[in-house]
Write a protein that holds these residues in place. Sequence first.
Motif, PDB file in Angstrom:
ATOM      1  N   UNK A 112      54.561  28.013  23.976  1.00 28.62           N
ATOM      2  CA  UNK A 112      54.273  27.535  25.334  1.00 28.62           C
ATOM      3  C   UNK A 112      52.886  26.915  25.293  1.00 28.62           C
ATOM      4  N   UNK A 113      52.776  25.723  25.845  1.00 31.90           N
ATOM      5  CA  UNK A 113      51.482  25.055  25.915  1.00 31.90           C
ATOM      6  C   UNK A 113      51.132  24.914  27.395  1.00 31.90           C
ATOM      7  N   UNK A 114      50.073  25.592  27.776  1.00 32.23           N
ATOM      8  CA  UNK A 114      49.626  25.618  29.164  1.00 32.23           C
ATOM      9  C   UNK A 114      48.482  24.634  29.378  1.00 32.23           C
ATOM     10  N   UNK A 115      48.488  23.992  30.545  1.00 32.59           N
ATOM     11  CA  UNK A 115      47.334  23.229  30.980  1.00 32.59           C
ATOM     12  C   UNK A 115      46.729  23.979  32.155  1.00 32.59           C
ATOM     13  N   UNK A 116      45.414  24.048  32.166  1.00 29.95           N
ATOM     14  CA  UNK A 116      44.694  24.754  33.225  1.00 29.95           C
ATOM     15  C   UNK A 116      43.549  23.885  33.728  1.00 29.95           C
ATOM     16  N   UNK A 117      43.277  23.992  35.008  1.00 31.68           N
ATOM     17  CA  UNK A 117      42.165  23.274  35.630  1.00 31.68           C
ATOM     18  C   UNK A 117      41.271  24.275  36.352  1.00 31.68           C
ATOM     19  N   UNK A 118      39.970  24.049  36.231  1.00 25.15           N
ATOM     20  CA  UNK A 118      39.035  24.879  36.979  1.00 25.15           C
ATOM     21  C   UNK A 118      39.063  24.445  38.441  1.00 25.15           C
ATOM     22  N   UNK A 119      39.129  25.415  39.319  1.00 30.51           N
ATOM     23  CA  UNK A 119      39.207  25.176  40.750  1.00 30.51           C
ATOM     24  C   UNK A 119      37.801  25.188  41.365  1.00 30.51           C
ATOM     25  N   UNK A 120      37.664  24.716  42.604  1.00 27.51           N
ATOM     26  CA  UNK A 120      36.347  24.707  43.244  1.00 27.51           C
ATOM     27  C   UNK A 120      35.661  26.081  43.292  1.00 27.51           C
ATOM     28  N   UNK A 121      36.456  27.153  43.314  1.00 28.50           N
ATOM     29  CA  UNK A 121      35.860  28.498  43.338  1.00 28.50           C
ATOM     30  C   UNK A 121      35.466  28.994  41.943  1.00 28.50           C
ATOM     31  N   UNK A 122      35.686  28.155  40.908  1.00 25.43           N
ATOM     32  CA  UNK A 122      35.301  28.493  39.542  1.00 25.43           C
ATOM     33  C   UNK A 122      36.397  29.116  38.704  1.00 25.43           C
ATOM     34  N   UNK A 123      37.502  29.529  39.324  1.00 26.80           N
ATOM     35  CA  UNK A 123      38.607  30.121  38.570  1.00 26.80           C
ATOM     36  C   UNK A 123      39.430  29.029  37.895  1.00 26.80           C
ATOM     37  N   UNK A 124      40.142  29.404  36.843  1.00 28.41           N
ATOM     38  CA  UNK A 124      41.089  28.489  36.209  1.00 28.41           C
ATOM     39  C   UNK A 124      42.482  28.831  36.705  1.00 28.41           C
ATOM     40  N   UNK A 125      43.256  27.791  37.061  1.00 27.65           N
ATOM     41  CA  UNK A 125      44.641  27.975  37.464  1.00 27.65           C
ATOM     42  C   UNK A 125      45.533  27.092  36.605  1.00 27.65           C
ATOM     43  N   UNK A 126      46.790  27.501  36.505  1.00 25.21           N
ATOM     44  CA  UNK A 126      47.756  26.829  35.630  1.00 25.21           C
ATOM     45  C   UNK A 126      48.316  25.595  36.334  1.00 25.21           C
ATOM     46  N   UNK A 127      48.156  24.437  35.677  1.00 26.49           N
ATOM     47  CA  UNK A 127      48.659  23.177  36.229  1.00 26.49           C
ATOM     48  C   UNK A 127      49.986  22.760  35.605  1.00 26.49           C
ATOM     49  N   UNK A 128      50.354  23.368  34.488  1.00 28.97           N
ATOM     50  CA  UNK A 128      51.617  23.021  33.846  1.00 28.97           C
ATOM     51  C   UNK A 128      51.873  23.870  32.621  1.00 28.97           C
ATOM     52  N   UNK A 129      53.118  23.828  32.172  1.00 30.81           N
ATOM     53  CA  UNK A 129      53.517  24.578  30.979  1.00 30.81           C
ATOM     54  C   UNK A 129      54.654  23.829  30.305  1.00 30.81           C
TER      55      UNK A 129
END
Length: 139
Positions: A112-129
């Motif tokens: 599984x290859x995940x893409x993650x983006x840092x959010x304005x609050x500083x956390x990383x969330x999953x944008x795709x898999x």
Amino acid sequence: MRRAVFAFAIVPLILASPTLAGDAEIKAGQATIDGQLKAFMADDGAAAYSFAAPNVKRIFPTVDTFMNMVANGYAPVRKPRTYSFGKVQEMSPTSIIQQVLIVGPDGKDYEAVYTLEQQPDGTFQITGCSLRASNALST
């Protein structure tokens, strides 16, 4: 059809590129993925959905639609027997690609290859898999 929107064909990028992310970003991204996988394994759809980035939530606007997509298209991610983190790459200071090696519920190996983006609050969330059967053998 919606599953195709969620998946990204980025595997060649991760395999050909060196690791550039700092330890804090890598750990934050891995903690996000680990949290979502543990939520899937615990059948906690709301918790699993909380790790999804806004772009995913626009495509799958409810926990139920999200969980149905995962159950129907990502069984190894939904119920992994085991998983471990592989290669990682920082695409920008706020964007990470993380490889996860999974033994699925069927006993087969997956990548599984995940893409993650840092959010304005500083956390990383999953944008795709992106998920595919792996050429590696489980030991």
